[in-house]
Design an enzyme around this catalytic site. Structure first.
Site, PDB file in Angstrom:
ATOM      1  N   TYR A 184       0.835  -1.209   0.000  1.00  0.00           N
ATOM      2  CA  TYR A 184       0.000   0.000   0.000  1.00  0.00           C
ATOM      3  C   TYR A 184       0.872   1.264   0.000  1.00  0.00           C
ATOM      4  CZ  TYR A 184      -3.589   3.159   2.002  1.00  0.00           C
ATOM      5  OH  TYR A 184      -4.452   4.188   2.263  1.00  0.00           O
TER       6      TYR A 184
ATOM      7  N   LYS B 187       1.025   4.151  -2.793  1.00  0.00           N
ATOM      8  CA  LYS B 187       0.637   5.519  -2.431  1.00  0.00           C
ATOM      9  C   LYS B 187       1.747   6.516  -2.739  1.00  0.00           C
ATOM     10  CE  LYS B 187      -3.568   5.264  -0.920  1.00  0.00           C
ATOM     11  NZ  LYS B 187      -4.614   5.676  -1.892  1.00  0.00           N
TER      12      LYS B 187
HETATM   13  P1  NAI Z   1     -13.375   3.156   1.831  1.00  0.00           P
HETATM   14  O1  NAI Z   1     -13.095   1.691   1.869  1.00  0.00           O
HETATM   15  O2  NAI Z   1     -14.572   3.660   2.544  1.00  0.00           O
HETATM   16  O3  NAI Z   1     -13.452   3.687   0.336  1.00  0.00           O
HETATM   17  C1  NAI Z   1     -12.784   3.125  -0.733  1.00  0.00           C
HETATM   18  C2  NAI Z   1     -13.773   2.921  -1.850  1.00  0.00           C
HETATM   19  O4  NAI Z   1     -13.081   2.507  -3.024  1.00  0.00           O
HETATM   20  C3  NAI Z   1     -14.814   1.837  -1.531  1.00  0.00           C
HETATM   21  O5  NAI Z   1     -16.107   2.382  -1.636  1.00  0.00           O
HETATM   22  C4  NAI Z   1     -14.522   0.753  -2.550  1.00  0.00           C
HETATM   23  O6  NAI Z   1     -15.674   0.051  -2.976  1.00  0.00           O
HETATM   24  C5  NAI Z   1     -13.896   1.548  -3.674  1.00  0.00           C
HETATM   25  N1  NAI Z   1     -13.096   0.725  -4.553  1.00  0.00           N
HETATM   26  C6  NAI Z   1     -12.215  -0.250  -4.203  1.00  0.00           C
HETATM   27  N2  NAI Z   1     -11.686  -0.813  -5.288  1.00  0.00           N
HETATM   28  C7  NAI Z   1     -12.219  -0.191  -6.357  1.00  0.00           C
HETATM   29  C8  NAI Z   1     -12.056  -0.333  -7.757  1.00  0.00           C
HETATM   30  N3  NAI Z   1     -11.232  -1.260  -8.260  1.00  0.00           N
HETATM   31  N4  NAI Z   1     -12.745   0.481  -8.577  1.00  0.00           N
HETATM   32  C9  NAI Z   1     -13.589   1.410  -8.079  1.00  0.00           C
HETATM   33  N5  NAI Z   1     -13.798   1.572  -6.746  1.00  0.00           N
HETATM   34  C10 NAI Z   1     -13.125   0.787  -5.910  1.00  0.00           C
HETATM   35  O7  NAI Z   1     -12.052   3.858   2.417  1.00  0.00           O
HETATM   36  P2  NAI Z   1     -11.638   5.411   2.506  1.00  0.00           P
HETATM   37  O8  NAI Z   1     -10.956   5.568   3.798  1.00  0.00           O
HETATM   38  O9  NAI Z   1     -12.758   6.303   2.167  1.00  0.00           O
HETATM   39  O10 NAI Z   1     -10.499   5.484   1.382  1.00  0.00           O
HETATM   40  C11 NAI Z   1     -10.521   6.368   0.286  1.00  0.00           C
HETATM   41  C12 NAI Z   1      -9.106   6.570  -0.203  1.00  0.00           C
HETATM   42  O11 NAI Z   1      -8.354   7.263   0.789  1.00  0.00           O
HETATM   43  C13 NAI Z   1      -8.340   5.274  -0.457  1.00  0.00           C
HETATM   44  O12 NAI Z   1      -7.518   5.434  -1.585  1.00  0.00           O
HETATM   45  C14 NAI Z   1      -7.498   5.113   0.778  1.00  0.00           C
HETATM   46  O13 NAI Z   1      -6.355   4.324   0.549  1.00  0.00           O
HETATM   47  C15 NAI Z   1      -7.154   6.569   1.049  1.00  0.00           C
HETATM   48  N6  NAI Z   1      -6.700   6.840   2.393  1.00  0.00           N
HETATM   49  C16 NAI Z   1      -7.572   6.819   3.441  1.00  0.00           C
HETATM   50  C17 NAI Z   1      -7.122   7.110   4.702  1.00  0.00           C
HETATM   51  C18 NAI Z   1      -8.041   7.211   5.838  1.00  0.00           C
HETATM   52  O14 NAI Z   1      -7.592   7.645   6.922  1.00  0.00           O
HETATM   53  N7  NAI Z   1      -9.313   6.843   5.694  1.00  0.00           N
HETATM   54  C19 NAI Z   1      -5.695   7.376   4.977  1.00  0.00           C
HETATM   55  C20 NAI Z   1      -4.878   7.445   3.801  1.00  0.00           C
HETATM   56  C21 NAI Z   1      -5.377   7.164   2.567  1.00  0.00           C
END
Ligand code: NAI
Length: 299
Positions: free
Chosen positions: A166, A170
């Site tokens: 990851y 990133k």
């Molecule tokens: P989340 O799990 O709620 O959202 C991620 C979304 O991406 C999900 O709705 C999922 O269905 C969708 N997804 C996964 N694979 C996919 C694909 N192949 N095509 C289309 N959609 C897909 O998690 P969150 O926290 O909202 O994460 C959003 C972004 O922020 C991610 O990239 C995560 O790595 C990044 N992030 C989040 C952090 C946090 O503190 N929540 C910290 C650092 C980065």
């Protein structure tokens, strides 16, 4: 000053069925953007799929009088990326903004990583941004306007135990944003990165009680600013969470240079303190700037 609007601007938000992507979509739409809500609706590890989460976000936006369309293609393949951009074209005729937000987790300490844990993570985060942004980029260049946001992470920027796959993906996104900032400059395309800290289904276990103070909606204003016409920067990184916003940057220290002969192994040992200095630093605007600095020092 007047509120910021996105009237007529078309935004693709990937992974917008929940968490951060949902909040980004709702904010952009509430300010007049026409939003492609993309999400496969899978589990945190990327398995499964369900159109419902994305549809609920579309319903929420349209119910509030906004404009949004659902797309359930995966960002993980070039075909999926092209199809997502096509959804925007079919619905709204153009793409102005791409928010690369889709993400999955398959954490394991490095010695236990197998391709099954590495490939899907790289495919969704890093390749995903290529897959969606590239077809949009072609259109942005033609129209002479675009805003690209990538979602990085402290796990890559600073490192985090058990997240080699990851973190590498990133930090790869930061490199992508840096290069896109260069290539987009003359076309009025800006590319920036956010490293969010937010309580979502992905992080709730890690953050515990702190998650309540880290509402994902507190990240969206920064994403929206970077997506806005007035955004003054490109190639920058911001740490965003809990209402705090801070620039993160790659700086280069003043370093040590031997000018009276070839650099030796012992020189490196004897001057390591100087080499390690970070109290004075330069933030290079691009790789050429560093080369120019070196050329100047070489006389
Ligand atoms: P989340 O799990 O709620 O959202 C991620 C979304 O991406 C999900 O709705 C999922 O269905 C969708 N997804 C996964 N694979 C996919 C694909 N192949 N095509 C289309 N959609 C897909 O998690 P969150 O926290 O909202 O994460 C959003 C972004 O922020 C991610 O990239 C995560 O790595 C990044 N992030 C989040 C952090 C946090 O503190 N929540 C910290 C650092 C980065």
């Amino acid at each position: 000053m007047a509120d910021l609007g996105f009237d007529g601007k078309v935004a693709i938000v990937t992974g917008a069925g929940g968490g951060l992507g949902r909040e980004h979509s709702v904010l952009l739409a509430s300010r007049g953007a026409l939003v492609v809500v993309n999400d496969v609706g899978g589990a945190v590890d990327g398995t499964g799929g369900d159109a419902t989460p994305g549809q609920l976000v579309v319903d929420e936006i349209t119910g509030a009088g906004g404009e949004a369309v659902l797309d359930t293609n995966s960002v993980a393949t070039p075909e999926g990326g092209a199809a997502i951009v096509q959804t925007a074209i079919d619905a709204y005729g153009k793409v102005d903004i791409v928010v690369n937000n889709a993400g999955i987790l398959r954490d394991k300490s490095f010695h236990n990583l197998t391709p099954e844990f590495v490939d899907p993570v790289i495919d969704v985060h890093l390749r995903g941004a290529f897959n969606v942004t590239q077809p949009a980029w072609v259109l942005m260049r033609e129209q002479g306007y675009g805003r690209v946001i990538v979602t990085a992470s402290s796990a890559g920027i600073f490192g985090n135990f058990g997240q080699a796959n990851y973190g590498a993906a990133k930090m790869g996104l930061v490199g992508l944003a840096h290069v896109l900032a260069q290539e987009g400059e003359r076309y009025n395309i800006k590319a920036n990165a956010v490293a969010p800290v937010a309580g979502t289904r992905m992080t709730r276990e890690i953050f515990g009680d702190l998650a309540d103070k880290l509402a994902p909606g507190l990240v969206s204003p920064v994403v929206a600013w970077l997506a806005h016409e007035d955004c003054p920067v490109s190639g920058h990184i911001y740490s965003v969470g809990g209402g705090r916003v801070a620039r993160v940057f790659v700086g280069e220290g003043p370093g040590y240079m031997r000018t009276d002969g070839p650099l030796t192994l012992e020189d490196v040992r004897d001057h390591f303190e100087e080499i390690e200095r970070t109290d004075d630093f330069t933030i290079m605007r691009n790789a050429t700037e560093e080369l120019r600095l070196l050329a100047k020092l070489l006389g």
